[in-house]
Design an enzyme around this catalytic site. Sequence first.
Site, PDB file in Angstrom:
ATOM      1  CB  THR A 126     -10.695  -3.491  23.118  1.00 24.91           C
ATOM      2  OG1 THR A 126     -11.640  -4.200  22.138  1.00 24.91           O
ATOM      3  CG2 THR A 126      -9.998  -4.178  23.765  1.00 24.91           C
TER       4      THR A 126
ATOM      5  CD  GLU B 252     -15.074 -10.797  22.139  1.00 24.82           C
ATOM      6  OE1 GLU B 252     -14.695 -10.210  21.067  1.00 24.82           O
ATOM      7  OE2 GLU B 252     -15.287  -9.938  23.006  1.00 24.82           O
TER       8      GLU B 252
ATOM      9  N   GLY C  45     -10.880  -2.953  17.710  1.00 27.10           N
ATOM     10  CA  GLY C  45     -11.353  -3.884  16.604  1.00 27.10           C
ATOM     11  C   GLY C  45      -9.904  -3.949  15.905  1.00 27.10           C
TER      12      GLY C  45
END
Length: 588
Positions: A403, A442, A486
């Site tokens: 991310t 996702e 995560g």
Amino acid sequence: MTPNALPRRLTSTIIIALAFGVPAWAKTPVASGTGGAVATISEPASQAALAILNKGGNAVDAAVAAAAALGVTDPFSCGIGGGGFMVIYLAKENRVITLDHREVAPASFRSSAFAPDGKAMDFETAVASGMAVGVPGTVRGWHDALDRYGTMSFRQVLAPAIKAAQDGFKVNDNFVALVKENEQKFALFPETAGRYMRDGKALPAGTLLRNPDLAKTYRLLSTGGVKAFYSGKLAQAIVDSVNRPPVAAGVSVRAGQMSLADLANYEARWRQPVRSTYRGYELVGMPLPSSGGVTIAEALNILEGFDLKSMPREKAEHLYLEAARLAFADRNAYLADPEYVDAPVEGLLSKDYAARRRELIDPTQAHYYAQPGDPYLFQQDPSVPLRPAGAAKARLLSESAHTTHLAVSDKDGNIVAYTFTIESWGGSGITVPGYGFILNNEMTDFDFTGPHPNVPEAGKRPRSSMSPTIAFRNGKPAFTIGSPGGSTIVTTVLQTIFNHIDLGMDMPAALDAPRISERNGRATSIEPGFAGSAQAQALERFGQRWDAAAEEIGAANAIVFHPDGSVTAVSEGRRHGTGSALVQKRGH
């Protein structure tokens, strides 16, 4: 040293860089000054935000500019094919609001999607597929943030990213390593392989990488706005890529079932933040479907009952690990999309509940596989039902660790803490042909099998660990922190707060310290070089044990707000190729 007595690292190097165009490799991870500030993992992204601030834009404008640039330079961790969470502090109104633009499951999605025969499918097979793609929320989130709290248009804030995509940037060793990690997945999809690989291998470091397709897409948004993404030719291209993944000859991957209506009907959500207190600080974080705000608050509530400052470091860190273990047991059992699950958030945030959980900690010995507690006993809201069947199952599920997070503040004191993602490194691996961005995976953030609060359902948002956080002291901003990683996002933010407040580290040291991530799993996750260290050996005497597979954890970014009005932007000093912190010069 207390957090309020932080050393100020004045940044003549930053001023030189801005004045004379020092190349991208000269980025600096710490910067101090008196104007607006930005911290990201990418120099072009930080420069994009600074350019917007210097043109009079506010923190929201600059955050979107930085995010768009990250979509160019860090396309494997974020981009308009994904979604995210934004925590916004409005200085004039002295309030915090959060924007949830997490991806949602298409209307066709079913709870058995990842277990068609009753058995969970292979995780990597699920990732590299059309069925892994959730309806992207990033563009809608950018639009809603700018429309309500920004001062600039898409055309203005996307300009730096368009230039970066058109002119290109030189890929570094970290970028190359990410492609190498994904060579097998990218090879499935010619559009992706053709952009980031050559003859089946990652492009070498130093290669100038342009993305004219993404520049075209950003120009489309500049002129057509949010509708250009969620309807028309671009929306049709997204749907086609999901339902008929553009794969190499002889390759077959699972298709999705996304419709144009799924895109047209996508909505972001403005939500009230999660609030908690810790040793004189007020911590404001992201609510469900992020599990971060609640889990961090519960762990800190547990730790608050210990006099950590009086202890040797190894004992305090042992207690940090045990508090995280207990909080994760509850997180794994109860938390999910609040529009589908009545989670006992009030009970989990209760100081009395934390005291009950604290009683389970042995200050001298680690425990393993903590069971969830019963927060329903501390739930005052009668609308939340009793503990659901199956809640005792506390599992640590696969959750991709990739991310990005950015932090921005402006001269007026507004702050944006923003974490957004396409999930795994390289998302689903599917690049939308002709548009230059990768689609997320996702949907693999759902539990593949139930019963569980986080099972897939049509229109549901998968539970996330993204944890953008702003801390206040005496009613004023003290710092903001967030990270990718995560489920390790939660522990990275938690450990950084623990390092900063309890261990007395300044923020650069708190970020750079070795990360140890306990998530109620088989063993505690660690970074390379930690095993065998004196710190590790000291914790082993408490029975702590480490995961054999060590890897870099997180790539955090922070801003510290000093009582005299100055700010310090802080990014990683060594992880992810080193981060980029910039502060405005005087006069802006």
